[in-house]
Design an enzyme around this catalytic site. Structure first.
Site, PDB file in Angstrom:
ATOM      1  N   SER A   1       0.843  -1.201   0.000  1.00 19.80           N
ATOM      2  CA  SER A   1       0.000   0.000   0.000  1.00 19.80           C
ATOM      3  C   SER A   1       0.869   1.238   0.000  1.00 19.80           C
ATOM      4  O   SER A   1       1.977   1.240   0.552  1.00 19.80           O
ATOM      5  CB  SER A   1      -0.910   0.012   1.235  1.00 19.80           C
TER       6      SER A   1
ATOM      7  N   TYR B   1      -1.365  -0.689   9.948  1.00 20.03           N
ATOM      8  CA  TYR B   1      -1.528  -1.050   8.538  1.00 20.03           C
ATOM      9  C   TYR B   1      -0.314  -0.597   7.727  1.00 20.03           C
ATOM     10  O   TYR B   1       0.225  -1.350   6.912  1.00 20.03           O
ATOM     11  CB  TYR B   1      -2.804  -0.407   7.999  1.00 20.03           C
TER      12      TYR B   1
END
Length: 602
Positions: A148, A162
Site C-alpha cells: 500500500s 496497517y
C-alpha cells in the site's frame, strides 16, 4: 491465463473479487479464498467467496470457493494440496487478503495491532510457505503480494499498524524476489482504489458514509488488469518489484536507497555528527536526495566537537533504555552521560507472543515506573527501545553483541541448521548466499518485533500526552537478517506515522489535559545492520544524539542505518518511474518501459 489455476485471497470483495473475475475472463480457474471477515478483521462468516464464484460462473468462468482465512496454516496447506491433486498445477497466487484498524498510535490497542499484523504479515508468510514450494518444484509460478502507498512513500496517522505491515510486505518482496529460482517470480502490487477500506477510513476520519462520493477515485475493477498481467507468463522477467497502480497509471516503486553515508572509524560518530547531522543528513532527509556531488559541504572534522559532560542546566534529564543486551545498554548509558541524561535500564519485557495485551500493559507500566523513579526526579525525557526478531533462535545478543538471549545456542544456529541471522555479518543483499527458504524462515518473528516496538511507542505517546512533558523515542532494530531488515523498515514506517500524528490525549484518558496542552512524541528509527562489536559505540553515539541534540529533531522518521564501519541515510520508498496508459492496454510496451526504468542500457 487459459488453462491456468490461480488462488486469489481476499477474493470475496473489492480488488480481490475484481481480480478473480478478470483472471476467470482470461480463462483461468480461480480458487477464491475469503473467510467473510469484516474490514477490521471481525468474524462475520459472510458467504463472500461463494458470491464471487457465482459472479464468475454467471459469466461462463470456472471458480471454486474456499471460506478460510490466510492465517489458518493447516487450512491453507490443505487447500494447496487439494488444488494440486485436483488440477495438477498451481500457476499463480494473488494475495489481496487484508484487515485494517484506524486508531492513532496513542489509542491503538494490542488487539488492533495483533489483528492487522496477523493478517498482513503472518497470513502473507503462510501463503508464501504453502504455495512457493510446489511452484519451485514445477519450475514456474507467479506470486503477487499486495502492499500500500501508506506503507511506502506516504504515512497514515490513523493506521500506523496497517502502514507498518504493508512496509514489511514490500521489504520482504524486495528481498525475496531476486532470490527465487528461475521460472518463479515474487512481486507486489500497491493499488489505490475506492474500496471498503477507503470508505471505512474516511468514515473513521469523520466523513458521512452515506454522503461519500468516491466516483473520482480509481475503482476496484481498474486494479484487475495490472494484477492479471503480473500473474501471467509474460511478466516472469520481473522479480522482487513493487508496482503501484492508480488505474490509468502504473509506477515502479524504488526501495529505500542509500543517499548519504559517512565512516565511523575516523574521529568517531560523536565528533562527526555535530557537523554531518545538520549539514549532510538533515538536508538529504528533507529533500530525499543527496546534497553532495558538487562543492564540499564541510571542512575537516574535529574530534573536539564531541559533547563534553553536561553540567547545570544541561543536566537532570532521564532516558529509559529498554534493552536485553547488558553491554549495549551500558554503552548507551555512557553515550548519554555527556548530554546530561541519567539512564534507567529495563528489559524489553514485551514478546508479542500469545498474549500481546500483557505486553502492551508491561510497556506502559515500564514507562510509568521509569518516570516515577527518575534519578533526577524530573520525570522522563526520552526512551530508547532496542529489539529485534522475537524468535527462540534469535541471534546472540543485540546486533550480535553482549550476553545472548535465553534459549539461544552459543553458536547461534537453530535446530534447523540455518544460521540465526541467515546472512553474513554485513547484512547481506540479494546477491548473498542466503536462499529464498532462509529468507522466509528469517521472517518468523518479524510481526512480533514490530508489535514490541508498537507497544513501547504507544506507551511513550500516552505518557507524553498525559504528563505534558515532551518525549523522544528512538527505535533500534537489529537487522542482520532479511526478516530483521523487514522489521526495521516497518518500524521506521511506524516512526514516520508517529511523527505525523498531532499531539492528542488517549481516548480513555478521563482527566483534564495538562497545562499548555498535551506534549508531542518525536520518534526516530535506526536499522542496525552490523554484527561487528566495533559498531556498538557509533550506534550508541548516534542514538544519544537523536535523544538529546536539538539539531537532530529534523531527522525524526528518517531511514537511518548503521552498517559495518559507517552510518547512512536511505530515502523513503517512492516512485522511480510512472507509466501513463493513455487508454491503451497493458502489454509488451509496459514491460519495455519498466525494463528501461530498471536499466536503460540493458
Amino acid at each position: 491465463m487459459r488453462g491456468r489455476v490461480v488462488i486469489v485471497t481476499g477474493g470475496g470483495g473489492g480488488i480481490g473479487s475484481e481480480v478473480s473475475l478478470e483472471l476467470a475472463r482470461q480463462g483461468a480457474t480461480v480458487i477464491v479464498v475469503d473467510d467473510g471477515s469484516g474490514v477490521g478483521g471481525e468474524p462475520l462468516a459472510e458467504a463472500t467467496a461463494q458470491d464471487t464464484v457465482e459472479r464468475i460462473e454467471a459469466q461462463g468462468g470456472r471458480a471454486i470457493a474456499a471460506a478460510i482465512s490466510v492465517t489458518d496454516e493447516a487450512a491453507i496447506q490443505k487447500l494447496v494440496d487439494e488444488t494440486l491433486a485436483t488440477h495438477g498445477t498451481l500457476d499463480a497466487v494473488v494475495n489481496t487478503a487484508g484487515a485494517i484498524r484506524f486508531p492513532r498510535i496513542v489509542d491503538g490497542t494490542a488487539e488492533d495491532w495483533a489483528i492487522v499484523l496477523d493478517v498482513h504479515i503472518r497470513g502473507h508468510l503462510t501463503m508464501l510457505a504453502a504455495t512457493l514450494p510446489p511452484m519451485v518444484a514445477a519450475g514456474r509460478g507467479r506470486f503477487i503480494a499486495v502492499s500500500s502507498g501508506v506503507g511506502l512513500a506516504r504515512t497514515s496517522v490513523d493506521g500506523p499498524a496497517y502502514g507498518a505491515a504493508k512496509r514489511a510486505v514490500a521489504a520482504l518482496t524486495w528481498q525475496l524476489g531476486p532470490r527465487m529460482p528461475a521460472g518463479v517470480s515474487v512481486n507486489a502490487l500497491s493499488p489505490i482504489a475506492a474500496t471498503r477500506m477507503v470508505r471505512a477510513s474516511l468514515a473513521f476520519a469523520g466523513a458521512d458514509p452515506g454522503g461519500l462520493d468516491l466516483s473520482a477515485m480509481p475503482q476496484p475493477e481498474h486494479m484487475a488488469p495490472a494484477a492479471a498481467r503480473m500473474a501471467g507468463d509474460a511478466f516472469g522477467w520481473c522479480r522482487g518489484r513493487v508496482i503501484f497502480s492508480a488505474g490509468p497509471e502504473l509506477s515502479l516503486i524504488a526501495p529505500p536507497r542509500l543517499v548519504e553515508a559517512f565512516a565511523t572509524g575516523g574521529v568517531g560518530a560523536a565528533a562527526a555528527l555535530p557537523t554531518l547531522g545538520p549539514v549532510v543528513l538533515t538536508p538529504a532527509h528533507e529533500q530525499q536526495r543527496s546534497t553532495g556531488g558538487s562543492n564540499p559541504r564541510f571542512g575537516p572534522l574535529d574530534a573536539a566537537a564531541a559533547p563534553t559532560a553536561a553540567t547545570g542546566a544541561d543536566s537532570g534529564r532521564t532516558c529509559l533504555v529498554v534493552c536485553d543486551d547488558r553491554d549495549l545498554a551500558d554503552g548507551l548509558s555512557a553515550a548519554l552521560t555527556p548530554w546530561g541524561h541519567a539512564t534507567v535500564v529495563v528489559p524489553v519485557g514485551v514478546s508479542g507472543g500469545p498474549d500481546p495485551v500483557a505486553g502492551f500493559m508491561a510497556a506502559e507500566e515500564g514507562i510509568r515506573r521509569a518516570a516515577a523513579t527518575s534519578p533526577t526526579g524530573a520525570g522522563l525525557d526520552a526512551v530508547i527501545v532496542v529489539h529485534g526478531l522475537d524468535t527462540p533462535d534469535a541471534a546472540p545478543g543485540v546486533l550480535g553483541l553482549g550476553e545472548p538471549a535465553s534459549g539461544v545456542s552459543a553458536s547461534g544456529v537453530s535446530a534447523s541448521g540455518v544460521s540465526a541471522s541467515g546472512v553474513s555479518a554485513s547484512g547481506g543483499g540479494p546477491g548473498s548466499a542466503v536462499d529464498w527458504q532462509a529468507v522466509l524462515a528469517s521472517h518468523a518473528g518479524t510481526a512480533g518485533a514490530i508489535l514490541t516496538h508498537a507497544a513501547w511507542a504507544r506507551a511513550a505517546a500516552r505518557h507524553a500526552a498525559t504528563s505534558g512533558q515532551p518525549l523522544r523515542i528512538v527505535h533500534i532494530v537489529p537487522a542482520t537478517s532479511p526478516g530483521g531488515r523487514s522489521a526495521a523498515q516497518a518500524v521506521t514506517q511506524l516512526a514516520r506515522c508517529v511523527d505525523d500524528t498531532p499531539a492528542a490525549l488517549p481516548a480513555d484518558h478521563d482527566g483534564a489535559p495538562p497545562a499548555g496542552g498535551p506534549a508531542r512524541l518525536v520518534a526516530f528509527a535506526i536499522s542496525g545492520e552490523s554484527a561487528d562489536p566495533a559498531d556498538a559505540v557509533p550506534l550508541a553515539e548516534l542514538a544519544a544524539r537523536l535523544v538529546a541534540a536539538d539539531d537532530a529533531l529534523p531527522l525524526a522518521g528518517a531511514e537511518l542505518v548503521l552498517r559495518p564501519g559507517w552510518i547512512g541515510l536511505r530515502t523513503h520508498p517512492g516512485p522511480a518511474a510512472t507509466l501513463s496508459l493513455a487508454g491503451a492496454d497493458l502489454g509488451t510496451w509496459t514491460d519495455d518501459a519498466l525494463r528501461d526504468a530498471l536499466d536503460p542500457f540493458a
